[in-house]
Design a protein around this motif. Sequence first.
Motif, mmCIF file in Angstrom:
data_model
loop_
_atom_site.group_PDB
_atom_site.id
_atom_site.type_symbol
_atom_site.label_atom_id
_atom_site.label_comp_id
_atom_site.label_asym_id
_atom_site.label_seq_id
_atom_site.Cartn_x
_atom_site.Cartn_y
_atom_site.Cartn_z
ATOM 1 N N VAL A 137 0.858 -1.006 0.033
ATOM 2 C CA VAL A 137 0.207 -0.048 -0.084
ATOM 3 C C VAL A 137 1.099 1.003 0.048
ATOM 4 C CG1 VAL A 137 -1.504 -1.248 0.782
ATOM 5 C CG2 VAL A 137 0.361 0.312 2.272
ATOM 6 N N THR A 138 0.099 1.662 -0.520
ATOM 7 C CA THR A 138 0.942 3.642 -0.128
ATOM 8 C C THR A 138 0.541 4.712 0.836
ATOM 9 O OG1 THR A 138 -0.431 4.580 -2.100
ATOM 10 C CG2 THR A 138 1.654 3.232 -2.877
ATOM 11 N N GLU A 160 -4.035 -0.740 15.849
ATOM 12 C CA GLU A 160 -2.581 -0.449 16.071
ATOM 13 C C GLU A 160 -2.255 -0.111 15.037
ATOM 14 O OE1 GLU A 160 -2.265 -2.917 19.349
ATOM 15 O OE2 GLU A 160 -2.872 -1.889 20.916
ATOM 16 N N LEU A 161 -0.691 -0.444 14.699
ATOM 17 C CA LEU A 161 0.463 -0.524 13.914
ATOM 18 C C LEU A 161 1.817 -0.665 13.588
ATOM 19 C CD1 LEU A 161 -0.010 -0.465 10.326
ATOM 20 C CD2 LEU A 161 1.690 2.020 10.352
ATOM 21 N N LYS A 162 1.464 -1.841 13.879
ATOM 22 C CA LYS A 162 3.049 -2.527 15.164
ATOM 23 C C LYS A 162 4.286 -2.979 13.980
ATOM 24 C CE LYS A 162 1.633 -5.129 18.312
ATOM 25 N NZ LYS A 162 1.511 -6.238 19.018
ATOM 26 N N GLN A 163 5.996 -2.704 14.504
ATOM 27 C CA GLN A 163 6.736 -3.100 14.022
ATOM 28 C C GLN A 163 7.040 -4.318 14.508
ATOM 29 O OE1 GLN A 163 8.720 0.074 12.579
ATOM 30 N NE2 GLN A 163 8.074 -0.563 10.044
ATOM 31 N N GLY A 164 7.479 -5.690 14.884
ATOM 32 C CA GLY A 164 7.029 -6.560 15.765
ATOM 33 C C GLY A 164 6.262 -6.109 17.079
ATOM 34 N N PRO A 214 7.277 4.068 4.462
ATOM 35 C CA PRO A 214 8.114 2.573 3.664
ATOM 36 C C PRO A 214 8.517 2.019 5.146
ATOM 37 C CG PRO A 214 8.476 4.600 2.306
ATOM 38 C CD PRO A 214 7.921 4.773 3.579
ATOM 39 N N GLY A 215 7.980 0.951 5.347
ATOM 40 C CA GLY A 215 7.946 -0.188 6.020
ATOM 41 C C GLY A 215 7.386 -1.243 6.016
ATOM 42 N N THR A 236 2.727 -4.336 3.690
ATOM 43 C CA THR A 236 3.978 -3.403 3.086
ATOM 44 C C THR A 236 3.488 -2.161 2.804
ATOM 45 O OG1 THR A 236 5.336 -5.305 3.100
ATOM 46 C CG2 THR A 236 6.394 -3.631 1.743
ATOM 47 N N VAL A 237 3.854 -1.316 3.262
ATOM 48 C CA VAL A 237 4.390 0.241 2.971
ATOM 49 C C VAL A 237 4.971 0.442 2.276
ATOM 50 C CG1 VAL A 237 4.232 3.149 2.802
ATOM 51 C CG2 VAL A 237 2.903 1.404 5.106
ATOM 52 N N ILE A 238 4.835 1.079 0.769
ATOM 53 C CA ILE A 238 5.410 1.427 -0.809
ATOM 54 C C ILE A 238 5.625 3.501 -0.753
ATOM 55 C CG2 ILE A 238 5.585 -1.291 -1.053
ATOM 56 C CD1 ILE A 238 3.720 0.001 -3.305
ATOM 57 N N LYS A 239 6.322 3.404 -1.400
ATOM 58 C CA LYS A 239 6.682 4.891 -2.092
ATOM 59 C C LYS A 239 5.757 4.874 -3.414
ATOM 60 C CE LYS A 239 12.021 5.461 -0.538
ATOM 61 N NZ LYS A 239 13.482 5.646 -0.951
#
Length: 356
Positions: free
Chosen positions: A273-274, A293-297, A325-326, A352-355
């Motif tokens: 997604v963008t 919630e938006l989580k990283q790990g 992005p990430g 995955t957030v992309i440019k």
Amino acid sequence: MNDHSPKDRDLHDLHDLLQDAVRDVEPRDALDAIRSRTKVTPMHSGRNWLLGSGAAVVAVAAVIIAVVVLGNQGTPQADNPPVATSPSRHASPSTAASASASASAEARTAGQETTVPVYYPGDTPHGVRLYREFHQVVTTEGLSEALNEAVGRAADGGPSKPYDPDYSVPWPSGTTIEGVDDGADQITVNLGGPALAQRPAGMSDATARIAVQQLVYTATAAAQKTVPVRFLIDGNAATTLLGVDVSPSVERGDSLKVLALVWVSSPNEGAQVTSPFTVTGVGAFFEANAVWELKQGSKVVKHGHTTAQECCTLSPYSFKVSAPPGDYTLVVHDSDASGTGRATPQDTKDVTVIKP
């Protein structure tokens, strides 16, 4: 003596007719779209009124029929696929199978790519419940293919599985859909496979019952109508399926007892997604409060809440998320009304957030 004019009486009768027609229809996401495309011409006075009222009845009846077909499925929203806004990292099994030139050519000859609703069991704080995914398949028989996906069989005959690893296929390996009869008042599904009448060793009663409902919900969703489902095993009428009584037919169970109480409908699992991206879904939230919630790990990068359309029943929600992005895990869940930190219904999607 009735002092109302014939015109007033006709309006009153029309109002009662429409109220009766829509009394059992739950509001769905499809309704606003139908309304935006359907406009009733204002009725004129005088001699042309009867003609105008007749046209209005036809137009409004068309809206009612469309809402019933699209929305009154016992599900929290219509079983039509959402508009795709981003590519997915995970191609469906049928799409992957058609990658080779020969398979692709055969698929195009046999049918066309279509999107079908497929229900899968997943664990929730209330036990095993059903979630829904939309799968792209190449076929001339969307109903049969949706059911094949549900039992773990792809269009090319190979294995299929849900995109979301939190969901599962409860059916014994080798289960197939041998045929489907989409009747006006009943859908008949002919299953083939190993000893399907009896419950496999290690399968719980709850899992067996939800597996049967999985096929009922998938069949009626793909057919876009709420009718009983009759099961056959190798062409013979089934009295039991996975040890569950299915004679003479099975109807959809209560959605609040069969379906998971929180779904993320979009983005899909593994989507790219963008930013910002829109999250949509349905849930039965306490006080209509959907928490996200938006989580990283284990780290929460962003969090917030939104309000669903209704409280305490399966109802649509939507919100936007902005993030650099990430790779992330999106979590949408109910609020803890008890304040004790107990587990609440939720759905998660890796995105995955992309440019842009």
